[in-house]
Design a protein around this motif. Structure first.
Motif, PDB file in Angstrom:
ATOM      1  N   CYS A 168      68.002 -12.054  31.176  1.00 59.28           N
ATOM      2  CA  CYS A 168      67.200 -11.284  32.135  1.00 59.28           C
ATOM      3  C   CYS A 168      68.111 -10.500  33.085  1.00 59.28           C
ATOM      4  O   CYS A 168      67.835  -9.329  33.389  1.00 59.28           O
ATOM      5  N   THR A 196      61.982 -19.320  30.972  1.00 59.97           N
ATOM      6  CA  THR A 196      62.665 -20.284  30.106  1.00 59.97           C
ATOM      7  C   THR A 196      63.571 -21.157  30.967  1.00 59.97           C
ATOM      8  O   THR A 196      63.899 -20.809  32.112  1.00 59.97           O
ATOM      9  N   CYS A 217      68.057 -16.083  33.951  1.00 57.35           N
ATOM     10  CA  CYS A 217      68.958 -16.329  32.817  1.00 57.35           C
ATOM     11  C   CYS A 217      69.846 -15.090  32.608  1.00 57.35           C
ATOM     12  O   CYS A 217      69.536 -13.999  33.088  1.00 57.35           O
ATOM     13  N   CYS A 271      63.864 -19.802  34.723  1.00 54.77           N
ATOM     14  CA  CYS A 271      64.238 -18.410  34.997  1.00 54.77           C
ATOM     15  C   CYS A 271      63.086 -17.676  35.692  1.00 54.77           C
ATOM     16  O   CYS A 271      61.942 -17.736  35.232  1.00 54.77           O
ATOM     17  N   GLY A 331      62.592 -14.681  35.666  1.00 59.39           N
ATOM     18  CA  GLY A 331      62.175 -13.528  34.874  1.00 59.39           C
ATOM     19  C   GLY A 331      61.322 -13.900  33.680  1.00 59.39           C
ATOM     20  O   GLY A 331      60.250 -13.332  33.474  1.00 59.39           O
ATOM     21  N   CYS A 332      61.769 -14.879  32.890  1.00 59.75           N
ATOM     22  CA  CYS A 332      61.089 -15.151  31.612  1.00 59.75           C
ATOM     23  C   CYS A 332      60.578 -16.583  31.493  1.00 59.75           C
ATOM     24  O   CYS A 332      60.032 -16.956  30.445  1.00 59.75           O
TER      25      CYS A 332
END
Ligand SMILES: [Zn+2]
Length: 234
Positions: free
Chosen positions: A38, A25, A35, A20, A22-23
């Protein structure tokens, strides 16, 4: 049975997990670029806000209408997606951004009257430095979703403008003045064009590109961006 591209994706996910933007993961099979968690944190630009921005930035310009998808703020998921395709070489993320924007354009029936999509071009030197124009890829995403044709070779940027980040509105307008020429006027004459950029700040770049297109005989300019900068956040 899952479609072939889903099978391929699961195969490649097993080899090189997709992360992801954003994060960081691991993405699920159904997720693209960011994800779901996010994505749900991304701030959508509302119709009233967009209209207010049009009135501030484009009223009296050659841009006939404007729409955008997200509001871009510092440290936001929208900034992370934008920076991933602008500064980190992840141009495929721009296709995803374009697909999200394309979904909105379809739902608002903005594409019904559009003849084709035109990305705001980068100067050739800047494109060479980056290796690509991220807006070309956003337009590919829009084209994939809407079925509209995309033309990347109609307008050329002839002035290698300095970075606009630290310029005020008047300086930006001056900076982009005479920055574009229409290479193929016969392509734009009488047409309604969806003019696309990645992130709108003051709108001076879009307005200048729209002006040369109108001068070349274009009938209508619908401007669209993936995001709109809130304040001084670029
Ligand atoms: Zn995430």
């Amino acid at each position: 049975m899952p479609p072939v591209n889903a099978l391929l994706r699961s195969f490649f996910d097993a080899l090189i997990p997709r992360i992801c933007a954003g994060c960081n993961t691991k993405l699920e099979l159904t997720e693209k670029v960011v994800c779901d968690s996010c994505l749900s944190g991304a701030e959508y630009a509302g119709d009233d806000y967009i209209l207010q921005q049009y009135n501030i930035n484009f009223s009296g310009s050659a841009v006939d209408s404007f729409t955008t998808l997200f509001i871009f703020r510092a440290e936001s998921i929208v900034q992370k997606i934008s920076h991933s395709f602008k500064y980190s070489g992840m141009f495929r993320n721009a296709v995803y951004a374009g697909e999200l924007l394309g979904d909105k354009l379809l739902s608002k029936e903005i594409t019904n009257e559009t003849d084709f999509i035109l990305p705001v071009p980068l100067h050739p030197l800047k494109k060479h430095e980056r290796g690509y124009n991220q807006t070309d890829y956003i337009c590919r995403g829009i084209s994939r979703v809407t079925g509209l044709e995309l033309h990347t070779n109609v307008v050329r940027r002839i002035k290698n403008t300095r970075t606009q980040a630290k310029l005020n509105r008047n300086e930006r307008m001056e900076n982009v003045r005479d920055a574009f020429i229409v290479k193929k006027p016969f392509m734009v004459k009488g047409k309604t064009i969806l003019l696309v950029d990645d992130v709108k700040t003051t709108g001076s770049t879009l307005a200048e590109a729209a002006k040369v297109l109108k001068d070349a005989g274009c009938k209508k300019i619908i401007a669209a961006t993936f995001a709109i900068a809130a304040g001084d956040t670029i």
